[in-house]
Design a protein around this motif. Structure first.
Motif: not given
Ligand code: G5P
Ligand code: MG
Length: 228
Positions: A201-228
């Motif tokens: 992609g061309t924007e980090t903000n658009k890639i981020w939700p996918y990265v977040y969900s990949l990580l969430s499948s491996r390790i529990p978040p300590i903070h709920p998803e942040e917009e940025h």
């Protein structure tokens, strides 16, 4: 899963958003964010940093020109840092960047996942040439993404900003080509192991939700998803 320590890597060319993505992962999931470039830059300041001083002096010549530091130098720095963090979840930013470095890392751990940031060449060129720094403090601005309050001057000191030699448009293209040549076999290696996850992609903000969900499948978040 709770007792298993996460070993993750973020790969990507200069300017691809490794640092930005790693900061967000570190904040959301409580991983240690270990940036090879940051360790090298800290060592240049002499003292303060954790990278050995000789390694820092040697690295300076490469950093200034935007060239890769020799494998044995950066590998030594990273092994020292990783040794100190055996009991923590960690995330590497900018290491390994060559096959030699990847093999050295194999010697001390088994990676769980590798995130590869695929950003178009033109976007990288634009981003890197929009970067300006305040030399005394190392503060970094991007004229599009995070500009200073007043154009051309540092927010805190009011001193002038400069462009790094390696961020000048003519140097950027050569840097990106070199990165690609070195990184290709590393990406192939992790792909063949089935641990590579690529995000385009061309924007980090658009890639981020996918990265977040990949990580969430491996390790529990300590903070709920942040917009940025
Ligand atoms: P570094 O420190 O690893 P680079 O050159 O690989 O440095 P850099 O510049 O740190 O990479 P990045 O971390 O991939 O880039 O990206 P970033 O900082 O998050 O984002 C880049 C810019 O774009 C920022 O200004 C950010 O605000 C902006 N940005 C982010 N997302 C967006 C977006 O969506 N839109 C827009 N418009 N902007 C955005 O390595 C430095 C040097 O150390 C040595 C080498 O000499 C290297 O050149 N080194 C090594 N040498 C050998 N082996 C290794 N493993 C080495 N590691 C470091
Ligand atoms: Mg970075």
């Amino acid at each position: 899963m709770a007792s298993k320590l996460l070993r993750a890597v973020v790969l990507g060319p200069p300017g691809s958003g490794k640092g930005t993505v790693c900061d967000r992962i570190a904040r959301s999931f409580g991983l240690q964010h270990l940036s090879s470039g940051q360790f090298l830059r800290e060592s240049l300041g002499g003292g303060g940093g954790e990278c050995p001083r000789e390694a820092g002096a040697l690295a300076q010549q490469y950093l200034e020109r935007g060239l890769l530091v020799p494998d044995h130098v950066i590998t030594r720095v990273m092994m020292t840092e990783l040794e100190k963090r055996r009991e923590q979840h960690w995330l590497l930013d900018g290491f390994p960047r060559t096959l030699g470095q990847a093999k050295a890392l194999d010697g001390i751990c088994e990676l769980d996942l590798v995130i590869s940031l695929n950003i178009p060449f033109e976007t990288l060129k634009d981003r890197l040439s929009a970067r300006w720094v305040h030399p005394a403090s190392g503060r970094v601005y991007n004229m599009d993404f995070n500009p200073p309050h007043v154009q051309g001057v540092d927010d805190l000191t009011g001193e002038p900003l400069v462009q790094r030699q390696e961020d000048r448009p003519e140097a950027v293209a050569a840097r990106l080509r070199k990165y690609k040549d070195a990184a290709k076999p590393v990406i192939e290696l992790y792909k063949s192991r089935g641990i590579l996850y690529s995000f385009s992609g061309t924007e980090t903000n658009k890639i981020w939700p996918y990265v977040y969900s990949l990580l969430s499948s491996r390790i529990p978040p300590i903070h709920p998803e942040e917009e940025h």
